[in-house]
Design an enzyme around this catalytic site. Structure first.
Site, short mmCIF file in Angstrom:
data_model
loop_
_atom_site.label_atom_id
_atom_site.label_comp_id
_atom_site.label_asym_id
_atom_site.label_seq_id
_atom_site.Cartn_x
_atom_site.Cartn_y
_atom_site.Cartn_z
N ASP A 38 0.81 -1.23 0.00
CA ASP A 38 0.00 0.00 0.00
C ASP A 38 0.84 1.27 0.00
OD1 ASP A 38 -2.22 -1.67 0.11
OD2 ASP A 38 -2.23 -1.67 2.29
N LYS A 47 1.73 2.22 -5.11
CA LYS A 47 2.26 1.70 -6.39
C LYS A 47 1.32 2.01 -7.55
CE LYS A 47 2.31 -2.35 -4.39
NZ LYS A 47 2.05 -1.96 -3.00
N GLY A 53 -4.55 -4.18 -3.88
CA GLY A 53 -5.55 -3.14 -4.14
C GLY A 53 -4.79 -1.89 -4.52
N HIS A 54 -4.77 -1.56 -5.81
CA HIS A 54 -3.98 -0.43 -6.29
C HIS A 54 -4.92 0.71 -6.70
CE1 HIS A 54 -0.38 -3.29 -7.30
NE2 HIS A 54 -0.73 -3.31 -6.03
N GLN A 105 1.95 -5.99 -3.34
CA GLN A 105 2.43 -6.12 -1.95
C GLN A 105 3.71 -5.29 -1.77
OE1 GLN A 105 1.39 -9.46 -3.56
NE2 GLN A 105 -0.51 -8.49 -3.00
P1 GDP Z 1 -0.82 0.42 -3.52
O1 GDP Z 1 -1.41 -0.87 -3.09
O2 GDP Z 1 0.65 0.48 -3.29
O3 GDP Z 1 -1.18 0.80 -4.94
O4 GDP Z 1 -1.45 1.55 -2.58
P2 GDP Z 1 -3.01 1.69 -2.16
O5 GDP Z 1 -3.77 2.17 -3.32
O6 GDP Z 1 -3.48 0.45 -1.49
O7 GDP Z 1 -2.90 2.77 -1.01
C1 GDP Z 1 -2.34 4.03 -1.23
C2 GDP Z 1 -3.39 5.09 -0.88
O8 GDP Z 1 -2.77 6.34 -0.77
C3 GDP Z 1 -4.46 5.26 -1.95
O9 GDP Z 1 -5.65 5.64 -1.34
C4 GDP Z 1 -3.91 6.40 -2.80
O10 GDP Z 1 -4.93 7.14 -3.47
C5 GDP Z 1 -3.27 7.25 -1.75
N1 GDP Z 1 -2.09 8.03 -2.18
C6 GDP Z 1 -1.06 7.67 -2.98
N2 GDP Z 1 -0.11 8.63 -3.01
C7 GDP Z 1 -0.56 9.62 -2.21
C8 GDP Z 1 0.01 10.87 -1.79
O11 GDP Z 1 1.11 11.27 -2.15
N3 GDP Z 1 -0.74 11.62 -0.92
C9 GDP Z 1 -1.96 11.21 -0.48
N4 GDP Z 1 -2.62 12.01 0.36
N5 GDP Z 1 -2.50 10.04 -0.84
C10 GDP Z 1 -1.81 9.25 -1.68
P1 IMO Z 2 -0.90 -4.11 -2.32
O1 IMO Z 2 -0.48 -4.63 -3.66
C1 IMO Z 2 -0.93 -4.60 2.00
C2 IMO Z 2 -0.96 -8.71 3.54
C3 IMO Z 2 -2.20 -9.19 4.26
C4 IMO Z 2 -1.60 -10.18 5.23
C5 IMO Z 2 -0.47 -10.81 4.40
C6 IMO Z 2 -0.86 -12.11 3.73
O2 IMO Z 2 -2.21 -3.40 -2.35
O3 IMO Z 2 0.19 -3.34 -1.67
P2 IMO Z 2 -2.41 -12.78 1.68
O4 IMO Z 2 -3.82 -12.40 1.33
O5 IMO Z 2 -1.41 -12.40 0.65
O6 IMO Z 2 -2.32 -14.22 2.07
O7 IMO Z 2 -2.07 -11.94 3.01
O8 IMO Z 2 -0.14 -9.85 3.41
N1 IMO Z 2 -1.18 -8.18 2.18
C7 IMO Z 2 -1.13 -6.88 1.85
N2 IMO Z 2 -0.95 -5.79 2.63
N3 IMO Z 2 -1.04 -4.46 0.66
C8 IMO Z 2 -1.21 -5.55 -0.13
O9 IMO Z 2 -1.20 -5.45 -1.48
C9 IMO Z 2 -1.29 -6.82 0.46
N4 IMO Z 2 -1.48 -8.07 -0.01
C10 IMO Z 2 -1.39 -8.88 1.04
O10 IMO Z 2 -2.86 -8.13 4.91
O11 IMO Z 2 -1.00 -9.50 6.30
MG MG Z 3 -2.92 -1.56 -1.82
#
Ligand code: GDP
Ligand code: IMO
Ligand code: MG
Length: 420
Positions: free
Chosen positions: A12, A15, A39-40, A221
């Site tokens: 998270d 990415k 979840g991107h 991840q």
């Molecule tokens: P990912 O899994 O690495 O793609 O990240 P996620 O989407 O799960 O979580 C990142 C969260 O931070 C999302 O809600 C993005 O919209 C938000 N986000 C990303 N970059 C920034 C930033 O620079 N500032 C803020 N405020 N939010 C951001």
């Molecule tokens: P993105 O791509 C954050 C975590 C789960 C759990 C562990 C194992 O959005 O960054 P799994 O379902 O893979 O067996 O879970 O890994 N986990 C993540 N945490 N971002 C993710 O993906 C994750 N994918 C798995 O919360 O601790």
């Molecule tokens: Mg994510």
């Protein structure tokens, strides 16, 4: 030529946003591992969309997106996601390709994930319950069904055979839930999957590279969730690191050029497992609320804490990171004091190295404090104009990690990115 974008923490890191931003400079965007546990989040025309299976380059009209062999694919999630990107005008039938070697997640994998987590009790991993662990177990156990198998007329027979094996395992867990509704949607979704462009991903990519196309490999991840080098056993089941690009896409290491590592300006983790810099106080609550730190896939509150440079340096080492993107710097705007962890104290001894099994150790993070910038950094259009406190913070990271922070993200929007 292949560049890589991957997470350096526990996932998270942002990415999705960064891949979406960089995609304009590439021809192909390819996911190399993970599955719908990812979840991107992207903002397209100010509308939020969360991608779980489709690469984050899908909103660029003329780009090819490939789901690679190292991914585990849930056809139901993919079908749903194709519908939601189509609502944005995306022609996924033209731009989305699936490798025939990609492993399928079956309904029984999801059931097994749930049964296994329940059986673990308080030792549970905190899995997303998407069937990731059991699907990868069937891959390394050499039982899995792959996308290419869908084109075989004996697919249903193969499915029934594997399902029987899973049922015996589910019985041993005493798992009683009825999953017939899951199976119904699965069979609908695999019909849909058969209608997509299924390709030999490794020839597909290598031919493109030979023709001079640029490939961006998108990780899911984060490095600290890597099955080998993460905080085992509290990890995911795939190779989330640069090495996973080669095994997950079928490309050679020499083809990889830039490795762009993403870190938040602080740190989060969702699920169980060690997190030395976790804050259980009001600063932790501040980061969660201001940063909206709730899982994109499961909605669970994310654990929050200060940035951990011991872990970050380790992640840069195992990935060969060449440049860093620091996201969510704007979330630190309201803090008067910032801290960065630059070593751990374990059994009275200080170390800047990641130990064997963090979860079995009492780790005290040692911090260096910084004055916060305490101002709205979304207001600055370039790095020169940014407050000196922020530059101090970034300079310290650059010196400690020895990899330059090249970009600072100061908002969720596609273009909210400052070059340092
Ligand atoms: P990912 O899994 O690495 O793609 O990240 P996620 O989407 O799960 O979580 C990142 C969260 O931070 C999302 O809600 C993005 O919209 C938000 N986000 C990303 N970059 C920034 C930033 O620079 N500032 C803020 N405020 N939010 C951001
Ligand atoms: P993105 O791509 C954050 C975590 C789960 C759990 C562990 C194992 O959005 O960054 P799994 O379902 O893979 O067996 O879970 O890994 N986990 C993540 N945490 N971002 C993710 O993906 C994750 N994918 C798995 O919360 O601790
Ligand atoms: Mg994510």
């Amino acid at each position: 030529m292949v560049d890589v974008i991957l997470g350096l923490q526990w996932g998270d890191e942002g990415k999705g946003k960064i891949v979406d931003y960089f995609a304009k400079d590439y021809d192909v965007i390819a996911r190399f591992q993970g599955g719908p546990n990812a979840g991107h989040t992207l903002y397209v025309n100010d509308k939020k969309i969360v991608l779980h299976q489709i690469p984050s380059g899908i909103f660029h009209e003329d780009k090819t997106n490939l789901v690679g062999a190292g991914v585990v694919l849930d056809a139901v999630t993919l079908k749903r996601e194709c519908d939601s990107v189509a609502a944005f005008g995306v022609d996924y039938r033209k731009n989305l390709f699936i490798s025939e070697r990609t492993n399928l997640i079956l309904p029984t994998h999801r059931a097994l994930d749930k049964a296994s987590e329940l059986a673990k009790g308080t030792d549970k991993i905190g899995s997303t319950l998407k069937g990731i662990g059991p699907a990868y177990m069937d891959k390394t156990g050499r039982n899995a069904l792959r996308v290419g198998d869908l084109l075989d007329k004996n697919f249903t027979t193969q499915y029934i055979k594997l399902r029987l094996k899973h049922q015996r395992l589910l019985d041993s867990f005493n798992f009683q839930e009825d999953i017939s509704a899951w199976e119904e949607e699965f069979f609908e979704a695999i019909d849909f999957l058969r209608s997509l462009k299924i390709v030999n991903g490794e020839y597909f990519l290598n031919d493109k590279i030979s023709a001079g196309n640029k490939v961006l490999a998108e990780g899911a991840q984060g490095s600290m969730l890597d099955v080998d080098f993460g905080t085992f056993p509290f990890v995911t089941s795939s190779s989330t690191i640069t090495a996973g690009v080669c095994s997950g896409l079928g490309i050679a290491p020499q083809k990889i050029k830039e490795v762009i590592g993403i870190t938040k300006a602080y740190c989060t983790r969702v699920g169980s497992g060690p997190f030395p810099t976790e804050l259980m106080d009001e600063t932790g609550d501040f980061l969660r609320n201001t940063g909206n730190e709730f899982g994109s896939t499961t909605g669970r509150p994310r654990r929050c804490g200060w940035i951990d440079l011991v872990a970050l340096q380790f992640a840069c080492m195992i990935n060969g990171v060449t440049q860093i993107v620091m996201t969510k710097a704007d979330i630190l705007d309201g803090l008067k004091e910032l801290k960065v962890c630059n070593s751990y104290k374990i059994n009275g001894e200080e170390t800047d190295r990641i130990p064997f099994q963090m979860n079995k150790l009492d780790i005290e993070p040692i911090y260096k404090s910084f004055e916060g910038w305490n101002t709205d950094i979304q207001a600055f259009a370039n790095y020169e104009a940014m407050p000196s406190q922020m530059k101090n913070y970034i300079n310290y990271l650059n010196e400690f990690i020895k990899v330059p922070v090249k970009y600072i993200s100061n908002g969720p929007g596609r273009d909210q990115l400052i070059i340092t």
